[in-house]
Design a protein around this motif. Structure first.
Motif, PDB file in Angstrom:
ATOM      1  N   GLU A 568      76.297   9.798 -18.082  1.00  0.00           N
ATOM      2  CA  GLU A 568      75.979   8.389 -18.310  1.00  0.00           C
ATOM      3  C   GLU A 568      75.202   7.809 -17.129  1.00  0.00           C
ATOM      4  O   GLU A 568      74.298   6.981 -17.313  1.00  0.00           O
ATOM      5  CB  GLU A 568      77.257   7.606 -18.556  1.00  0.00           C
ATOM      6  N   LEU A 569      75.559   8.215 -15.916  1.00  0.00           N
ATOM      7  CA  LEU A 569      74.843   7.715 -14.739  1.00  0.00           C
ATOM      8  C   LEU A 569      73.385   8.152 -14.765  1.00  0.00           C
ATOM      9  O   LEU A 569      72.485   7.380 -14.394  1.00  0.00           O
ATOM     10  CB  LEU A 569      75.518   8.226 -13.452  1.00  0.00           C
ATOM     11  N   ARG A 570      73.141   9.377 -15.163  1.00  0.00           N
ATOM     12  CA  ARG A 570      71.761   9.866 -15.212  1.00  0.00           C
ATOM     13  C   ARG A 570      70.916   9.067 -16.209  1.00  0.00           C
ATOM     14  O   ARG A 570      69.721   8.848 -15.985  1.00  0.00           O
ATOM     15  CB  ARG A 570      71.765  11.352 -15.583  1.00  0.00           C
ATOM     16  N   GLU A 571      71.546   8.610 -17.283  1.00  0.00           N
ATOM     17  CA  GLU A 571      70.825   7.829 -18.284  1.00  0.00           C
ATOM     18  C   GLU A 571      70.678   6.368 -17.865  1.00  0.00           C
ATOM     19  O   GLU A 571      69.712   5.704 -18.238  1.00  0.00           O
ATOM     20  CB  GLU A 571      71.547   7.912 -19.624  1.00  0.00           C
ATOM     21  N   ARG A 572      71.648   5.877 -17.104  1.00  0.00           N
ATOM     22  CA  ARG A 572      71.690   4.457 -16.768  1.00  0.00           C
ATOM     23  C   ARG A 572      70.679   4.089 -15.682  1.00  0.00           C
ATOM     24  O   ARG A 572      70.126   2.989 -15.683  1.00  0.00           O
ATOM     25  CB  ARG A 572      73.105   4.083 -16.327  1.00  0.00           C
ATOM     26  N   ALA A 575      67.436   8.472 -10.787  1.00  0.00           N
ATOM     27  CA  ALA A 575      67.846   8.923  -9.456  1.00  0.00           C
ATOM     28  C   ALA A 575      66.676   8.852  -8.490  1.00  0.00           C
ATOM     29  O   ALA A 575      65.503   8.924  -8.893  1.00  0.00           O
ATOM     30  CB  ALA A 575      68.384  10.349  -9.546  1.00  0.00           C
ATOM     31  N   PRO A 576      66.934   8.716  -7.187  1.00  0.00           N
ATOM     32  CA  PRO A 576      65.854   8.649  -6.188  1.00  0.00           C
ATOM     33  C   PRO A 576      65.113   9.979  -6.089  1.00  0.00           C
ATOM     34  O   PRO A 576      65.648  11.050  -6.420  1.00  0.00           O
ATOM     35  CB  PRO A 576      66.589   8.308  -4.885  1.00  0.00           C
ATOM     36  N   LYS A 581      60.101  15.428  -5.742  1.00  0.00           N
ATOM     37  CA  LYS A 581      61.356  16.081  -6.119  1.00  0.00           C
ATOM     38  C   LYS A 581      62.412  15.025  -6.363  1.00  0.00           C
ATOM     39  O   LYS A 581      62.664  14.180  -5.502  1.00  0.00           O
ATOM     40  CB  LYS A 581      61.804  17.036  -5.014  1.00  0.00           C
ATOM     41  N   ARG A 582      63.061  15.072  -7.537  1.00  0.00           N
ATOM     42  CA  ARG A 582      64.027  14.039  -7.920  1.00  0.00           C
ATOM     43  C   ARG A 582      65.466  14.573  -7.831  1.00  0.00           C
ATOM     44  O   ARG A 582      65.738  15.738  -8.152  1.00  0.00           O
ATOM     45  CB  ARG A 582      63.741  13.545  -9.338  1.00  0.00           C
ATOM     46  N   LEU A 583      66.354  13.684  -7.374  1.00  0.00           N
ATOM     47  CA  LEU A 583      67.773  14.040  -7.283  1.00  0.00           C
ATOM     48  C   LEU A 583      68.352  14.254  -8.678  1.00  0.00           C
ATOM     49  O   LEU A 583      68.063  13.511  -9.613  1.00  0.00           O
ATOM     50  CB  LEU A 583      68.548  12.919  -6.572  1.00  0.00           C
ATOM     51  N   ASN A 584      69.204  15.276  -8.786  1.00  0.00           N
ATOM     52  CA  ASN A 584      69.846  15.583 -10.061  1.00  0.00           C
ATOM     53  C   ASN A 584      71.343  15.784  -9.834  1.00  0.00           C
ATOM     54  O   ASN A 584      71.743  16.642  -9.040  1.00  0.00           O
ATOM     55  CB  ASN A 584      69.221  16.835 -10.676  1.00  0.00           C
ATOM     56  N   LEU A 585      72.169  14.959 -10.493  1.00  0.00           N
ATOM     57  CA  LEU A 585      73.620  15.119 -10.445  1.00  0.00           C
ATOM     58  C   LEU A 585      74.003  16.213 -11.438  1.00  0.00           C
ATOM     59  O   LEU A 585      73.960  16.019 -12.647  1.00  0.00           O
ATOM     60  CB  LEU A 585      74.319  13.810 -10.804  1.00  0.00           C
ATOM     61  N   LEU A 586      74.409  17.375 -10.923  1.00  0.00           N
ATOM     62  CA  LEU A 586      74.612  18.541 -11.778  1.00  0.00           C
ATOM     63  C   LEU A 586      76.028  18.650 -12.316  1.00  0.00           C
ATOM     64  O   LEU A 586      76.234  18.882 -13.519  1.00  0.00           O
ATOM     65  CB  LEU A 586      74.271  19.810 -10.985  1.00  0.00           C
ATOM     66  N   ASP A 611      71.768   3.596  -0.689  1.00  0.00           N
ATOM     67  CA  ASP A 611      71.881   2.660  -1.795  1.00  0.00           C
ATOM     68  C   ASP A 611      72.408   3.355  -3.053  1.00  0.00           C
ATOM     69  O   ASP A 611      73.292   2.842  -3.739  1.00  0.00           O
ATOM     70  CB  ASP A 611      70.514   2.028  -2.064  1.00  0.00           C
ATOM     71  N   TYR A 612      71.857   4.535  -3.347  1.00  0.00           N
ATOM     72  CA  TYR A 612      72.277   5.248  -4.553  1.00  0.00           C
ATOM     73  C   TYR A 612      73.723   5.730  -4.418  1.00  0.00           C
ATOM     74  O   TYR A 612      74.493   5.694  -5.393  1.00  0.00           O
ATOM     75  CB  TYR A 612      71.350   6.433  -4.797  1.00  0.00           C
TER      76      TYR A 612
END
Length: 638
Positions: A568-572, A575-576, A581-586, A611-612
């Protein structure tokens, strides 16, 4: 006589002179050390002072094994080699160290070992099986040595250090396998390992409490010093000013395999008509009523005073077993001063020095012999530990008394009445609470002097031991910067926080007037409740809130639910990114509770911005209702 033995022969008095120049040193049981033959010494180790202290009192040449890095040191290396210390390289197989140690005992010498393999922290860690393995394989005895006081020793404070040696342990009956080594290690641990948590009444796996002992006496006779001596801690505030202790403080004392509850009380001065002094005397009387044995402490150098005679009369009417303690006999040659105390009619005086420890071992033996053998039940590990924090005179002690329904701690309009951190057990239904009333916390360090400074140290320690912290705010004065500092102390101590709006009966404000200010200025968004200790308003709501906050403090979020949250966070929110290169919560998982700790796997930890990170933490609190709960998130690379 070889070179190493000659070095020890001349080095032993040198070690003794060095140690005694920086710390008073006492040794007990040296006669238990075999004069010759193979032997394994196993002793605890807190400070660099310990090997010097043992070397100065042990009548044998002792061989040690140290890391090669010690030998490579230009100053220390030649010194330790001169005294027969062998070396092994870091990362080298343990077999090499074991081979060296077996050679030492095979040639009939004494081998020195630390139970944890290295220097210990204040609390003991797991015992390594090295000493047990050598003793069982080579069929040699083990002598356990215990050192106490060096964990509190610092250069310049001249803290006393004591050592004691046990009878040689014969471990030859154990089989030469892993099961035998574990059984032998457990036997060594009982002789060499210091008790854990001596200043905390938490449950342990050792024997149950034998009873309750109360320490009473006239002001400034050394009661709190004796408490610290018997418990091996600094839990009680000690100062040269008379009347430091006010409330009664309960601590667990351990002696060998025996454990009992020790109650420190304030000085009893019946002739003083002030309300505070009379409240202190009432607290002491209640402690005597609850006790199985009473230690009546008298200053032997000052002799019997009218105040001592008044306390003795109270104890005679209480019909409790009493041990008469003749304190402040710092020189054993002055033990005759105790003879004058026979006039009190309370039996044979026991001469001791609480400051230096003279006679404390004999006193503990006597206490254990006098106790009935059964005491109150221990506090379960599931108990909710609650620290009551706040600036001076915001109503902390009044709140505790209101919760308990009785005057457990002294309440006064004078700021700074509470000085010790007072633990009190409270049962509500099937829940057990341990409330800790603490001294007021001042914001400016320059305002903390003498007794207040040491009282605040106890308050900070209480916060470290607590699960939930109640941060009291005096609503008659409103929210001030000092209240925010207290809340920050609770946060740094990893306590789940509840803001308690005290003295609600004295304010004309409504809860809606205060809520926006709390939400704007308080970190972690802690819940709040308004109470009045005088009328009892809000006490039940507060207890309900403590239970809910503790449940969140110890709760565990399932891995599947946590990973749905990350999706849900990835959709909301995007990411920075950096350099394309973009951060990815795996992936995420909760790795600890009490308080909760989460571990999130990411593709590159360097992409996580401040901040993130705060946004993820706030979303986590909101989703799983963790307001006021300390949350730790570790972002780790895949």
């Amino acid at each position: 006589m070889n070179r190493t033995q000659i070095a020890w022969l001349f080095g032993r008095p040198f070690f003794g002179a060095v140690v005694r120049s920086v710390a008073p040193l006492r040794a007990y049981g040296r006669d238990r050390i075999p004069a010759n033959g193979p032997l394994v010494f196993c002793f605890n180790h807190f400070s660099w002072l310990d090997p010097w202290a043992f070397g100065s009192v042990v009548p044998r040449t002792v061989y040690y094994v140290a890391k090669q890095e010690v030998h490579d040191n230009r100053l220390v290396g030649p010194f330790v080699r001169f005294f027969g210390t062998s070396s092994v390289r870091r990362g080298e197989s343990d077999r090499e160290a074991i081979r060296i140690m077996r050679e030492v005992v095979r040639r009939g010498d004494a081998l020195g070992m630390f139970p944890e393999g290295t220097r210990q922290e204040r609390e003991p860690g797991p015992l390594r099986s090295g000493a047990a393995m050598i003793a069982v394989q080579e069929q040699v005895p083990v002598v356990c040595g215990a050192i106490h006081g060096s964990q509190d020793w610092r250069v310049g404070n001249f803290h006393p250090v004591s050592m004691a040696f046990g009878e040689p342990l014969d471990l030859s009956r154990h089989p030469r396998n892993s099961q035998g080594y574990r059984a032998a290690s457990a036997e060594i641990q009982q002789g060499a390992g210091p008790p854990a948590g001596r200043d905390s009444p938490r449950v342990t796996e050792s024997s149950p409490l034998l009873g309750t002992v109360a320490i009473v006496g006239f002001p400034n006779v050394g009661k709190s010093t004796l408490v610290n001596r018997l418990t091996g801690s600094r839990a009680a505030v000690v100062h040269e000013v008379s009347g430091v202790t006010r409330d009664r403080k309960e601590l667990v004392c351990e002696w060998g395999r025996s454990r009992f509850l020790l109650i420190d009380t304030g000085g009893v001065d019946i002739a003083d008509p002030s309300p505070l002094t009379q409240s202190i005397a009432a607290q002491a009387r209640e402690a005597v009523t609850d006790a199985d044995l009473v230690l009546f402490v008298v200053d032997a150098r000052a002799g019997i005073t009218p105040g001592d005679e008044e306390v003795a009369d109270i104890l005679r009417r209480a019909r409790k077993p009493v041990l008469l303690i003749a304190n402040k006999i710092d020189d054993p040659a002055q033990e005759s001063l105790a003879l004058d105390l026979h006039r009190l009619g309370l039996g044979e005086p026991i001469p001791i020095s609480a400051l230096h420890g003279h006679g404390s071992g004999d006193l503990l033996d006597r206490i254990v012999a006098e106790l009935p053998g059964r005491g109150r039940e221990e506090i379960p590990e599931t108990a909710i530990r609650v620290a009551i924090l706040g600036r001076p005179n915001v109503g902390k002690s009044s709140l505790l008394n209101a919760i308990l329904g009785r005057e457990r701690v002294i309440v006064s309009e004078t700021p700074g009445t509470t000085r010790d951190a007072i633990d009190t057990v409270f049962q509500r239904g099937e829940r057990t609470f341990v409330f800790v009333d603490t001294a007021g916390l001042r914001r400016k360090r320059r305002h903390r002097q003498g007794i207040e400074y040491y009282s605040e140290l106890r308050a900070l320690d209480a916060a470290e031991r607590a699960d939930v912290a109640l941060v009291l705010i005096d609503t008659s004065e409103g929210l001030v910067d000092q209240d925010l500092s207290v809340a920050d102390i609770a946060r740094k101590a990893q306590c789940s926080t509840i803001v308690v709006l005290s003295k609600w009966d004295l304010t004309t404000l409504g809860i809606e007037d205060i809520r926006p200010e709390l939400e704007r200025r308080m970190r972690q968004r802690p819940p709040h409740v308004a109470v009045s200790s005088k009328t009892g308003r809000g006490i039940e709501r507060l207890l309900d809130l403590i239970e809910r906050q503790f449940d969140k403090h110890t709760a565990r979020v399932s891995t599947s639910e946590l990973n749905r949250f990350l999706a849900e966070l990835r959709e909301r929110r995007q990411a920075p990114s950096r350099n394309g290169k973009r951060l990815n919560l795996l992936y995420g998982a909760q790795v600890a509770t009490r308080p909760p700790r989460f571990r999130f796997s990411v593709n590159d930890r360097r992409l996580v911005t401040r901040d993130y990170g705060y946004w993820v933490e706030n979303q986590l609190r909101e989703r799983f209702e963790l307001e006021g709960v300390p949350v730790t998130i570790d972002f780790i690379p895949r």
